[in-house]
Scaffold this motif. Sequence first.
Motif, PDB file in Angstrom:
ATOM      1  N   GLY A   1       0.822  -1.210   0.000  1.00 61.68           N
ATOM      2  CA  GLY A   1       0.000   0.000   0.000  1.00 61.68           C
ATOM      3  C   GLY A   1       0.854   1.257   0.000  1.00 61.68           C
ATOM      4  N   GLU A   2       1.919   1.246   0.800  1.00 56.37           N
ATOM      5  CA  GLU A   2       2.833   2.396   0.838  1.00 56.37           C
ATOM      6  C   GLU A   2       3.497   2.586  -0.521  1.00 56.37           C
ATOM      7  OE1 GLU A   2       5.627   1.871   4.008  1.00 56.37           O
ATOM      8  OE2 GLU A   2       4.037   1.373   5.432  1.00 56.37           O
ATOM      9  N   TYR A   3       3.870   1.472  -1.125  1.00 51.15           N
ATOM     10  CA  TYR A   3       4.517   1.524  -2.433  1.00 51.15           C
ATOM     11  C   TYR A   3       3.570   2.117  -3.474  1.00 51.15           C
ATOM     12  CZ  TYR A   3       7.051  -0.023  -6.595  1.00 51.15           C
ATOM     13  OH  TYR A   3       7.716  -0.065  -7.793  1.00 51.15           O
ATOM     14  N   ILE A   4       2.326   1.675  -3.460  1.00 45.80           N
ATOM     15  CA  ILE A   4       1.325   2.197  -4.405  1.00 45.80           C
ATOM     16  C   ILE A   4       1.117   3.689  -4.169  1.00 45.80           C
ATOM     17  CG2 ILE A   4      -1.125   2.132  -5.044  1.00 45.80           C
ATOM     18  CD1 ILE A   4      -0.989  -0.944  -4.568  1.00 45.80           C
TER      19      ILE A   4
ATOM     20  N   ALA B   1      -8.191   5.306  -8.770  1.00 46.55           N
ATOM     21  CA  ALA B   1      -9.291   4.359  -8.573  1.00 46.55           C
ATOM     22  C   ALA B   1     -10.110   4.231  -9.857  1.00 46.55           C
ATOM     23  CB  ALA B   1     -10.172   4.812  -7.411  1.00 46.55           C
ATOM     24  N   THR B   2     -10.370   5.356 -10.513  1.00 42.12           N
ATOM     25  CA  THR B   2     -11.131   5.346 -11.770  1.00 42.12           C
ATOM     26  C   THR B   2     -10.352   4.624 -12.863  1.00 42.12           C
ATOM     27  OG1 THR B   2     -12.207   7.421 -11.179  1.00 42.12           O
ATOM     28  CG2 THR B   2     -12.241   6.797 -13.507  1.00 42.12           C
ATOM     29  N   GLN B   3      -9.067   4.959 -12.992  1.00 44.46           N
ATOM     30  CA  GLN B   3      -8.231   4.336 -14.042  1.00 44.46           C
ATOM     31  C   GLN B   3      -8.047   2.842 -13.811  1.00 44.46           C
ATOM     32  OE1 GLN B   3      -4.625   6.658 -13.982  1.00 44.46           O
ATOM     33  NE2 GLN B   3      -5.565   8.384 -15.035  1.00 44.46           N
TER      34      GLN B   3
ATOM     35  N   GLN C   1      -4.450  -4.126 -12.476  1.00 48.44           N
ATOM     36  CA  GLN C   1      -5.244  -2.948 -12.843  1.00 48.44           C
ATOM     37  C   GLN C   1      -4.612  -1.666 -12.287  1.00 48.44           C
ATOM     38  OE1 GLN C   1      -9.073  -5.539 -11.933  1.00 48.44           O
ATOM     39  NE2 GLN C   1      -9.635  -3.404 -12.223  1.00 48.44           N
ATOM     40  N   ILE C   2      -4.124  -1.738 -11.048  1.00 48.34           N
ATOM     41  CA  ILE C   2      -3.474  -0.575 -10.437  1.00 48.34           C
ATOM     42  C   ILE C   2      -2.194  -0.230 -11.195  1.00 48.34           C
ATOM     43  CG2 ILE C   2      -2.269   0.249  -8.363  1.00 48.34           C
ATOM     44  CD1 ILE C   2      -4.358  -1.365  -6.715  1.00 48.34           C
TER      45      ILE C   2
ATOM     46  N   ALA D   1       6.552  -5.253 -10.920  1.00 52.43           N
ATOM     47  CA  ALA D   1       7.072  -4.480  -9.792  1.00 52.43           C
ATOM     48  C   ALA D   1       6.096  -4.546  -8.616  1.00 52.43           C
ATOM     49  CB  ALA D   1       7.312  -3.036 -10.201  1.00 52.43           C
ATOM     50  N   LEU D   2       4.801  -4.461  -8.904  1.00 49.16           N
ATOM     51  CA  LEU D   2       3.808  -4.551  -7.829  1.00 49.16           C
ATOM     52  C   LEU D   2       3.728  -5.967  -7.267  1.00 49.16           C
ATOM     53  CD1 LEU D   2       0.791  -2.338  -8.999  1.00 49.16           C
ATOM     54  CD2 LEU D   2       2.546  -1.820  -7.305  1.00 49.16           C
ATOM     55  N   TYR D   3       3.825  -6.971  -8.128  1.00 48.84           N
ATOM     56  CA  TYR D   3       3.782  -8.359  -7.656  1.00 48.84           C
ATOM     57  C   TYR D   3       4.952  -8.646  -6.728  1.00 48.84           C
ATOM     58  CZ  TYR D   3       0.448  -9.265 -11.498  1.00 48.84           C
ATOM     59  OH  TYR D   3      -0.614  -9.240 -12.348  1.00 48.84           O
ATOM     60  N   VAL D   4       6.131  -8.164  -7.086  1.00 46.22           N
ATOM     61  CA  VAL D   4       7.322  -8.350  -6.248  1.00 46.22           C
ATOM     62  C   VAL D   4       7.114  -7.650  -4.911  1.00 46.22           C
ATOM     63  CG1 VAL D   4       9.768  -7.778  -5.993  1.00 46.22           C
ATOM     64  CG2 VAL D   4       8.938  -8.707  -8.150  1.00 46.22           C
TER      65      VAL D   4
END
Length: 160
Positions: A10-13, A28-30, A55-56, A66-69
């Motif tokens: 969450g911090e990374y996002i 959130a829309t995108q 999606q994010i 990168a998000l999966y890692v």
Amino acid sequence: MELPKVGSIGEYIRDQRTQAKISLRQLATQAGVSNPYLSQIERGLRKPSAEILNQIAKGLRISSQALYVQAGLIEEREPDSDVLAAIRVDRTLTERQRQVLTDIYESFRKENRAEAPPEAEQSAETARSEPEPREVDAVPVEEAATSSPNGRIQPESKEG
């Protein structure tokens, strides 16, 4: 009752979103998720699925890998190169520029890995293609050889 923190995804996002200068609502829309759900992910209250992360990532225009890692869904396959580290820390680039540079760099690396023969073949090929070292007799300048008209090599005479 306080909900447990799920991790640093969450911090990374949130960091990626703020660097990209995108509001929570815009992301959130995108990404096609609800604003409250994205907020809970960023605060570490929810753990997003791989599909939501994908999606994010699209909404942030970053690599889903990168998000999966970051989420611990996959392990990073190879350590970051100095080039990737430099791209990530360069604050003069926009997030989009960083992503484009990273994508180009990774595509070159992928292309080179595809063209390179496997290591076992490569080491055998390298051994065959490198000429064996030869001993070269040093000839003093005074005794340099010249070629005669008939093609035979004759030593030059020393005059002097």
